[in-house]
Design an enzyme around this catalytic site. Structure first.
Site, PDB file in Angstrom:
ATOM      1  N   GLY A 118     -65.679  -7.031  30.136  1.00 39.48           N
ATOM      2  CA  GLY A 118     -66.520  -7.110  31.320  1.00 39.48           C
ATOM      3  C   GLY A 118     -66.272  -8.334  32.167  1.00 39.48           C
ATOM      4  O   GLY A 118     -66.424  -8.296  33.391  1.00 39.48           O
ATOM      5  N   SER A 166     -66.669   4.047  27.736  1.00 37.74           N
ATOM      6  CA  SER A 166     -67.838   3.271  28.163  1.00 37.74           C
ATOM      7  C   SER A 166     -67.447   1.993  28.896  1.00 37.74           C
ATOM      8  O   SER A 166     -68.284   1.377  29.566  1.00 37.74           O
ATOM      9  CB  SER A 166     -68.702   2.917  26.949  1.00 37.74           C
ATOM     10  OG  SER A 166     -68.010   2.046  26.070  1.00 37.74           O
ATOM     11  N   LEU A 192     -65.349   1.817  31.408  1.00 39.74           N
ATOM     12  CA  LEU A 192     -64.950   2.076  32.788  1.00 39.74           C
ATOM     13  C   LEU A 192     -66.037   1.752  33.799  1.00 39.74           C
ATOM     14  O   LEU A 192     -65.755   1.596  34.988  1.00 39.74           O
ATOM     15  CB  LEU A 192     -64.516   3.534  32.938  1.00 39.74           C
ATOM     16  CG  LEU A 192     -63.378   3.989  32.009  1.00 39.74           C
ATOM     17  CD1 LEU A 192     -63.006   5.431  32.303  1.00 39.74           C
ATOM     18  CD2 LEU A 192     -62.177   3.075  32.110  1.00 39.74           C
ATOM     19  N   GLN A 193     -67.264   1.615  33.353  1.00 39.22           N
ATOM     20  CA  GLN A 193     -68.393   1.312  34.238  1.00 39.22           C
ATOM     21  C   GLN A 193     -68.339  -0.103  34.791  1.00 39.22           C
ATOM     22  O   GLN A 193     -68.950  -0.418  35.795  1.00 39.22           O
ATOM     23  CB  GLN A 193     -69.691   1.581  33.454  1.00 39.22           C
ATOM     24  CG  GLN A 193     -70.957   0.980  33.983  1.00 39.22           C
ATOM     25  CD  GLN A 193     -71.412  -0.217  33.166  1.00 39.22           C
ATOM     26  OE1 GLN A 193     -70.697  -0.731  32.305  1.00 39.22           O
ATOM     27  NE2 GLN A 193     -72.627  -0.670  33.437  1.00 39.22           N
ATOM     28  N   ARG A 194     -67.540  -0.983  34.157  1.00 41.50           N
ATOM     29  CA  ARG A 194     -67.521  -2.382  34.590  1.00 41.50           C
ATOM     30  C   ARG A 194     -66.161  -3.056  34.433  1.00 41.50           C
ATOM     31  O   ARG A 194     -65.941  -4.117  35.021  1.00 41.50           O
ATOM     32  CB  ARG A 194     -68.568  -3.186  33.786  1.00 41.50           C
ATOM     33  CG  ARG A 194     -68.256  -3.268  32.300  1.00 41.50           C
ATOM     34  CD  ARG A 194     -69.440  -3.666  31.451  1.00 41.50           C
ATOM     35  NE  ARG A 194     -69.093  -3.678  30.034  1.00 41.50           N
ATOM     36  CZ  ARG A 194     -68.986  -2.584  29.267  1.00 41.50           C
ATOM     37  NH1 ARG A 194     -69.189  -1.389  29.798  1.00 41.50           N
ATOM     38  NH2 ARG A 194     -68.676  -2.683  28.000  1.00 41.50           N
ATOM     39  N   ASP A 238     -66.833 -12.077  23.292  1.00 37.01           N
ATOM     40  CA  ASP A 238     -68.196 -11.576  23.172  1.00 37.01           C
ATOM     41  C   ASP A 238     -68.920 -11.985  21.891  1.00 37.01           C
ATOM     42  O   ASP A 238     -69.878 -11.342  21.489  1.00 37.01           O
ATOM     43  CB  ASP A 238     -68.199 -10.044  23.291  1.00 37.01           C
ATOM     44  CG  ASP A 238     -67.390  -9.361  22.195  1.00 37.01           C
ATOM     45  OD1 ASP A 238     -66.834 -10.074  21.332  1.00 37.01           O
ATOM     46  OD2 ASP A 238     -67.305  -8.123  22.214  1.00 37.01           O
ATOM     47  N   CYS A 261     -73.544  -5.537  24.840  1.00 41.85           N
ATOM     48  CA  CYS A 261     -74.017  -4.772  25.992  1.00 41.85           C
ATOM     49  C   CYS A 261     -74.341  -3.337  25.599  1.00 41.85           C
ATOM     50  O   CYS A 261     -75.107  -2.657  26.286  1.00 41.85           O
ATOM     51  CB  CYS A 261     -72.989  -4.816  27.117  1.00 41.85           C
ATOM     52  SG  CYS A 261     -71.387  -4.106  26.708  1.00 41.85           S
ATOM     53  N   CYS A 281     -71.977 -34.298  18.148  1.00 44.59           N
ATOM     54  CA  CYS A 281     -71.184 -33.058  18.110  1.00 44.59           C
ATOM     55  C   CYS A 281     -70.006 -33.230  17.155  1.00 44.59           C
ATOM     56  O   CYS A 281     -69.249 -34.203  17.253  1.00 44.59           O
ATOM     57  CB  CYS A 281     -70.679 -32.716  19.507  1.00 44.59           C
ATOM     58  SG  CYS A 281     -69.627 -31.241  19.558  1.00 44.59           S
ATOM     59  N   CYS A 315     -66.508 -32.834  19.535  1.00 44.12           N
ATOM     60  CA  CYS A 315     -66.073 -33.801  20.554  1.00 44.12           C
ATOM     61  C   CYS A 315     -66.778 -35.142  20.454  1.00 44.12           C
ATOM     62  O   CYS A 315     -66.511 -36.045  21.260  1.00 44.12           O
ATOM     63  CB  CYS A 315     -66.262 -33.220  21.948  1.00 44.12           C
ATOM     64  SG  CYS A 315     -67.978 -33.100  22.510  1.00 44.12           S
TER      65      CYS A 315
END
Length: 265
Positions: A46, A74, A76-78, A135, A195, A258, A261
């Protein structure tokens, strides 16, 4: 402007990018710098699919495209570079074919291997910028940690439902945060919402992705020269809201503790 122009643009390339070149904030030197840039695009879904269209259109000379998934109906919508003919085929292969049809002058390398903490560092060799549209947090954090170690800036983009976010991170710099400073250590697992569960407006993915492409151009020009488009905005996170619609920005502080870093990372 001290942007590199070691390889002047050909007359054909000058014509193709004429609308860029007349922009004072970019110009011929900036376009030449983009032509000499190497961007690693992680994820061709996406975010990555629509972002690729504008990254290629910008004339970024070398693109490395990484995705281990295949095209599904599914998507192809985005995910706007794919068609019904591509269903079942690997996204990385289809993406390379799309770029070849769009601009054969671009140098494209692909990988359909899944990114891991072990494989991420090798992918960064010679890269000027990573645009991460993957994702799940485990992959994002592995990529971020590898970017810090390699001294490569990271542009992170995500989208879901009607919300998007795009942030630039340079954790290898003393005053700049990395992505791990933003999300912490609690997400070192593949536990992102999907999603498929939450839904996503296709146009929202497009807005977030094209904004990420804009920011990628800004960062590459800053990395390659004198930042003619302005501050690369390290540590600034832009939040996009498709329902209002509107956008707001916030700054992420560097976390002194952290483990990626920080001084003891």
């Amino acid at each position: 402007m001290n942007l590199p122009t070691d390889r002047p643009l050909s007359p054909e390339r000058l014509e193709r990018f004429a609308r860029h070149i007349v922009l004072p904030e970019l110009g011929g030197a900036g376009q030449a710098a983009l032509a000499e840039s190497h961007l690693l695009l992680l994820g061709l879904g996406g975010i990555g699919a629509p972002a690729l269209q504008y990254l290629a259109a910008a004339g970024i000379g070398r693109l490395t495209l990484v995705d281990d998934d295949a095209v599904d109906a599914s998507n192809l919508q985005r995910q706007t570079i794919y068609t019904e003919r591509d269903i079942g085929h690997g996204k990385a292969v289809v993406a390379r074919q799309w770029v070849a049809g769009f601009d054969r002058a671009l140098d494209v390398t692909i990988s359909d291997a899944r990114i891991t903490p072990a494989s991420a560092p090798a992918m960064l060799a010679g890269v000027d910028l990573v645009l991460d549209g993957t994702d799940n947090f485990a992959t994002r954090l592995a990529v971020s940690d590898a970017c810090v170690t390699a001294g490569v800036p990271l542009l992170s983009a995500a989208v879901g439902r009607f919300q998007g976010q795009v942030g630039a991170f340079a954790g290898h710099l003393p005053e700049s945060p990395c992505y791990r400073c933003y999300v912490g250590d609690a997400f070192d697992a593949e536990d992102c919402d999907t999603c498929a569960e939450d839904g996503m407006l296709g146009a929202m993915a497009g807005w977030t992705a094209t904004f990420a492409a804009l920011q990628a151009i800004r960062v590459l020009l800053a990395v390659k020269g004198d930042a003619p488009m302005g501050d690369p905005q390290w540590g600034q996170l832009h939040l996009l809201d498709g329902l209002k619609p509107g956008m707001r920005s916030l700054r992420i502080a560097k976390d002194p503790s952290c483990r990626a870093c920080g001084p003891h990372g």
